[in-house]
Design a protein around this motif. Structure first.
Motif, PDB file in Angstrom:
ATOM      1  N   LYS A 116       0.835  -1.209   0.000  1.00 27.05           N
ATOM      2  CA  LYS A 116       0.000   0.000   0.000  1.00 27.05           C
ATOM      3  C   LYS A 116       0.872   1.263   0.000  1.00 27.05           C
ATOM      4  O   LYS A 116       0.651   2.199  -0.761  1.00 27.05           O
ATOM      5  N   LYS A 117       1.895   1.217   0.859  1.00 26.01           N
ATOM      6  CA  LYS A 117       2.806   2.362   0.964  1.00 26.01           C
ATOM      7  C   LYS A 117       3.531   2.572  -0.378  1.00 26.01           C
ATOM      8  O   LYS A 117       3.671   3.702  -0.866  1.00 26.01           O
ATOM      9  N   LEU A 118       3.949   1.465  -0.957  1.00 29.78           N
ATOM     10  CA  LEU A 118       4.696   1.516  -2.220  1.00 29.78           C
ATOM     11  C   LEU A 118       3.853   2.138  -3.328  1.00 29.78           C
ATOM     12  O   LEU A 118       4.305   3.014  -4.069  1.00 29.78           O
ATOM     13  N   VAL A 119       2.612   1.673  -3.426  1.00 34.09           N
ATOM     14  CA  VAL A 119       1.753   2.128  -4.529  1.00 34.09           C
ATOM     15  C   VAL A 119       1.467   3.620  -4.411  1.00 34.09           C
ATOM     16  O   VAL A 119       1.488   4.359  -5.407  1.00 34.09           O
ATOM     17  N   VAL A 126       4.727   5.284  -5.685  1.00 34.24           N
ATOM     18  CA  VAL A 126       5.055   5.217  -7.118  1.00 34.24           C
ATOM     19  C   VAL A 126       3.998   5.934  -7.967  1.00 34.24           C
ATOM     20  O   VAL A 126       4.278   6.332  -9.099  1.00 34.24           O
ATOM     21  N   TYR A 127       2.810   6.122  -7.408  1.00 32.26           N
ATOM     22  CA  TYR A 127       1.752   6.800  -8.175  1.00 32.26           C
ATOM     23  C   TYR A 127       2.142   8.253  -8.470  1.00 32.26           C
ATOM     24  O   TYR A 127       1.606   8.885  -9.367  1.00 32.26           O
ATOM     25  N   LYS A 128       3.110   8.756  -7.703  1.00 27.96           N
ATOM     26  CA  LYS A 128       3.579  10.129  -7.945  1.00 27.96           C
ATOM     27  C   LYS A 128       4.580  10.197  -9.101  1.00 27.96           C
ATOM     28  O   LYS A 128       4.939  11.275  -9.561  1.00 27.96           O
ATOM     29  N   VAL A 129       5.077   9.038  -9.529  1.00 28.42           N
ATOM     30  CA  VAL A 129       6.018   9.003 -10.650  1.00 28.42           C
ATOM     31  C   VAL A 129       5.212   8.959 -11.956  1.00 28.42           C
ATOM     32  O   VAL A 129       4.348   8.088 -12.103  1.00 28.42           O
ATOM     33  N   LEU A 169      -4.915   1.346 -16.680  1.00 29.72           N
ATOM     34  CA  LEU A 169      -5.631   0.157 -16.197  1.00 29.72           C
ATOM     35  C   LEU A 169      -6.782   0.542 -15.261  1.00 29.72           C
ATOM     36  O   LEU A 169      -7.449  -0.339 -14.711  1.00 29.72           O
ATOM     37  N   ASP A 170      -6.931   1.856 -15.082  1.00 30.39           N
ATOM     38  CA  ASP A 170      -8.006   2.357 -14.226  1.00 30.39           C
ATOM     39  C   ASP A 170      -7.857   1.849 -12.781  1.00 30.39           C
ATOM     40  O   ASP A 170      -8.839   1.453 -12.148  1.00 30.39           O
ATOM     41  N   VAL A 171      -6.620   1.855 -12.294  1.00 28.92           N
ATOM     42  CA  VAL A 171      -6.361   1.438 -10.916  1.00 28.92           C
ATOM     43  C   VAL A 171      -5.913   2.652 -10.120  1.00 28.92           C
ATOM     44  O   VAL A 171      -5.021   3.398 -10.551  1.00 28.92           O
ATOM     45  N   ASP A 172      -6.533   2.835  -8.974  1.00 30.91           N
ATOM     46  CA  ASP A 172      -6.180   3.936  -8.097  1.00 30.91           C
ATOM     47  C   ASP A 172      -5.449   3.336  -6.889  1.00 30.91           C
ATOM     48  O   ASP A 172      -5.726   2.196  -6.509  1.00 30.91           O
ATOM     49  N   PRO A 173      -4.498   4.083  -6.290  1.00 32.62           N
ATOM     50  CA  PRO A 173      -3.823   3.534  -5.102  1.00 32.62           C
ATOM     51  C   PRO A 173      -4.814   3.028  -4.043  1.00 32.62           C
ATOM     52  O   PRO A 173      -4.516   2.046  -3.342  1.00 32.62           O
ATOM     53  N   CYS A 186      12.946   6.893 -10.460  1.00 28.57           N
ATOM     54  CA  CYS A 186      13.291   7.350  -9.113  1.00 28.57           C
ATOM     55  C   CYS A 186      12.066   7.931  -8.416  1.00 28.57           C
ATOM     56  O   CYS A 186      11.373   8.787  -8.953  1.00 28.57           O
ATOM     57  N   THR A 187      11.825   7.435  -7.197  1.00 30.18           N
ATOM     58  CA  THR A 187      10.680   7.938  -6.440  1.00 30.18           C
ATOM     59  C   THR A 187      11.140   8.848  -5.313  1.00 30.18           C
ATOM     60  O   THR A 187      10.331   9.366  -4.569  1.00 30.18           O
ATOM     61  N   CYS A 188      12.453   8.987  -5.185  1.00 33.22           N
ATOM     62  CA  CYS A 188      12.946   9.785  -4.062  1.00 33.22           C
ATOM     63  C   CYS A 188      13.570  11.059  -4.592  1.00 33.22           C
ATOM     64  O   CYS A 188      13.687  11.262  -5.791  1.00 33.22           O
ATOM     65  N   ASN A 189      13.988  11.906  -3.676  1.00 28.78           N
ATOM     66  CA  ASN A 189      14.746  13.086  -4.014  1.00 28.78           C
ATOM     67  C   ASN A 189      16.090  12.616  -4.598  1.00 28.78           C
ATOM     68  O   ASN A 189      16.716  11.715  -4.042  1.00 28.78           O
TER      69      ASN A 189
END
Lengths: 142, 430
Positions: B23-26, B29-32, B42-46, B75-78
């Motif tokens: 859950k945390k991961l999704v 990554v949804y911000k990328v 795919l019409d998938v929301d976190p 990259c999902t981080c700073n």
């Protein structure tokens, strides 16, 4: 200058036999043959009558063949015959890629030396200027 | 056991931990943009991801995708938090990048410490690490794990066989890490040098980065007098340390708290139950640098249904059973025929008809590239052919990073086939 046939062959047993059999069945007489060989492939160099037709026969039978212009120089079959020719090349800074020789049919006391050089036309003139006999296709007796 | 609490965790607890991590991961990554686009398609929301069982709703990631986002697109981080990168070759020359945060290096150290501990390694051991150090993940992965345990680590890197054997003798290495084929090569070379391995302190070897078999294991164990363990990993996920064999040597435990495995039908993408053979897929649950959703490894295997006798609860995968693509692994390096084809297309004097012949000579993989010369090539001199071969060998080395022998063959001598061309002859008996 004369036309030599070069045939590329992978190093497999019987490959040279196939070439010679094919030429025999087409009544082609090989005047001379020289082989360059490495661990993996060989190049057969042949002098034959009507080289263009022979290249066609080879190609039609899936051999990799082409015509290469080479210089044929006639020298007396005596000591020092080859040295004289090489001196001319050396003086003019010509590098010999490869060479081989054979004895002429019509003059058993003469030898024909075949040279692959970078610019055969130029070398031919230099040889003639030094009094050497450069022979052409029609001078070779098959 | 390096981390008994986690390695023998109750399966229900493990699933609940995985659910939290996913859950945390999704959300992250949804911000990328890359993942957002895929999930939106795919019409998938976190918020649709409530437990680990919802993972099948998420999009797959392929090697092709990774090429698209090269170098930092995942990259999902700073960017300031990235401390290291590793790469492996991609299908057409664009490498696959794994960027690590300190957190990721810590995960890597942890899973590699578990890996080595599974083979009985403790801080008293001397680890001769003959995996290559550099962009390749092998060297550093073992290094981090070995350091975490507190072993004496010898970062000798790959190659230089004479020095390997000298160090083995002089330092009394107890653990060897390298590709399985190189271990056999060392055994042969050592025998020639007069080394009696039965009198050497070697006790365990961790071998991976290429396919091997039970037959090879028997041979390695007999020749080097050590216990040989299979380890698995890939740059896209973290490097070595994704899965490893325990003392039972029956399948490789996947470190499931960090890497979630699925087996899918490679054609339909449908998730298959444990026990069924298919394509292995991984999701990195905890990485923060370049986490990856449902990465299609193209490796074929299955997940064991049975529990392992060692007491670890993390599921096991079978030794790899094949690939769904035409990737070759030669001396531990991933090679795609398309990479070779691209090099050949740029060369003069040849036709793009080629055959790759792979053999194992003295336990080392050898790749020969047979390629047809052009009809109009002035092949009359040996040096012309040899110089073309050398030029191509050089270009291939630049692309593949390993030596491949090039052999020019006659035009039209390589067999043409209708449909998919047969371009690979693999004579290795693994």
């Amino acid at each position: 200058m004369i036309k030599q046939i070069s045939v590329f062959m992978e190093n497999k047993p019987g490959r040279l036999l196939e070439v010679t059999k094919l030429l025999a069945s087409n009544k082609v007489n090989i005047r001379t043959l020289s082989l360059a060989d490495t661990a993996e492939f060989g190049i057969a160099r042949l002098i034959v009558d009507s080289p263009e037709a022979v290249v066609e026969i080879l190609k039609n039978n899936r051999f990799t063949a082409r015509i290469t212009p080479v210089l044929a120089v006639e020298v007396p079959d005596d000591a020092g015959g080859l040295a004289k020719v090489l001196e001319v090349f050396s003086e003019s800074g010509v590098n010999v890629e490869y060479m081989y020789g054979f004895v002429e049919k019509r003059h058993p006391d003469k030898a024909l030396l075949v040279f692959k050089v970078e610019d055969p036309e130029r070398s031919k003139d230099q040889l003639i200027a030094k009094g050497l006999t450069v022979i052409s296709e029609k001078d070779i007796m098959f | 056991m390096w981390n008994k609490d986690i390695e023998t965790i109750d399966v229900k607890k493990l699933r609940s931990q995985q659910s939290k991590s996913l859950k945390k991961l999704v959300e992250k990554v949804y911000k990328v943009p890359f993942y957002k686009k895929r999930m939106d398609e795919l019409d998938v929301d976190p918020s649709d991801i409530k437990s680990i069982d919802d993972i099948s709703k998420l999009p797959f990631t392929t090697k092709y995708d990774l090429r698209e986002v090269y170098p930092y697109g995942l990259c999902t981080c700073n960017m300031d938090d990235i401390v290291e990168v590793h790469m492996s070759s991609g299908t057409t020359g664009t490498p696959v990048v794994d960027a690590y945060t300190l957190n990721d290096i810590e995960i890597w150290s942890e899973v590699m410490a578990r890996t080595l501990s599974m083979g009985g390694v403790t801080k008293s051991d001397i680890v001769q690490n003959a995996y290559g150090y550099g962009l390749f993940t092998g060297g550093f992965g073992v290094h981090y794990g070995s350091r975490k345990i507190g072993c004496l680590t010898i970062p000798i890197s790959g190659g230089n066989t004479q020095r390997q054997l000298q160090v083995l003798k002089d330092f009394g290495s107890t653990v060897l890490t390298c590709t399985p084929s190189y271990s056999l090569y060392l055994a042969e070379a050592g025998k020639e040098m007069g080394i009696d391995f039965s009198k050497m302190p070697l006790k365990a070897g961790f071998f991976g980065a290429e396919a091997w078999s039970e037959t090879m294991r028997t041979e390695i164990e007999a020749k080097l007098h050590l216990k040989a363990y299979d380890i698995y990993g890939l740059t896209e996920i973290i490097g070595p340390g994704v899965a490893a064999e325990c003392e039972c040597q029956k399948g490789l435990h996947v470190f499931e708290d960090h890497f979630y495995p699925e087996i899918i039908n490679p054609e339909t993408g449908e998730v298959l139950p444990d026990g069924e053979k298919g394509e292995l897929v991984f999701t990195t649950l905890t990485k923060t640098g370049t986490p990856i959703l449902r990465y299609r490894t193209r490796d074929i295997t299955y997940i064991f249904k049975e529990k392992c006798e060692c007491g670890r609860t993390h599921r096991r995968i079978h030794r790899l059973l094949g690939r769904t693509d035409d990737m070759l692994i030669i001396r531990g390096v991933n090679i795609f025929p398309s990479q070779i084809e691209n090099v050949l297309l740029k060369q003069k004097g040849i036709e793009p008809h080629y055959l790759l012949v792979i053999d194992r000579v003295n336990n080392l993989d050898c790749l020969e590239v047979q390629v047809e010369m052009s009809d109009d090539l002035g092949f009359d001199e040996v040096k012309v052919i040899e110089s073309i071969e050398k030029t191509i060998e050089h270009a291939l080395h630049n692309e593949l990073l390993i030596f491949a022998k090039v052999k020019l063959v006659e035009p039209k001598s390589i067999q043409r086939s209708e449909g998919k061309a047969k371009r690979i002859v693999d004579n290795r008996k693994i």
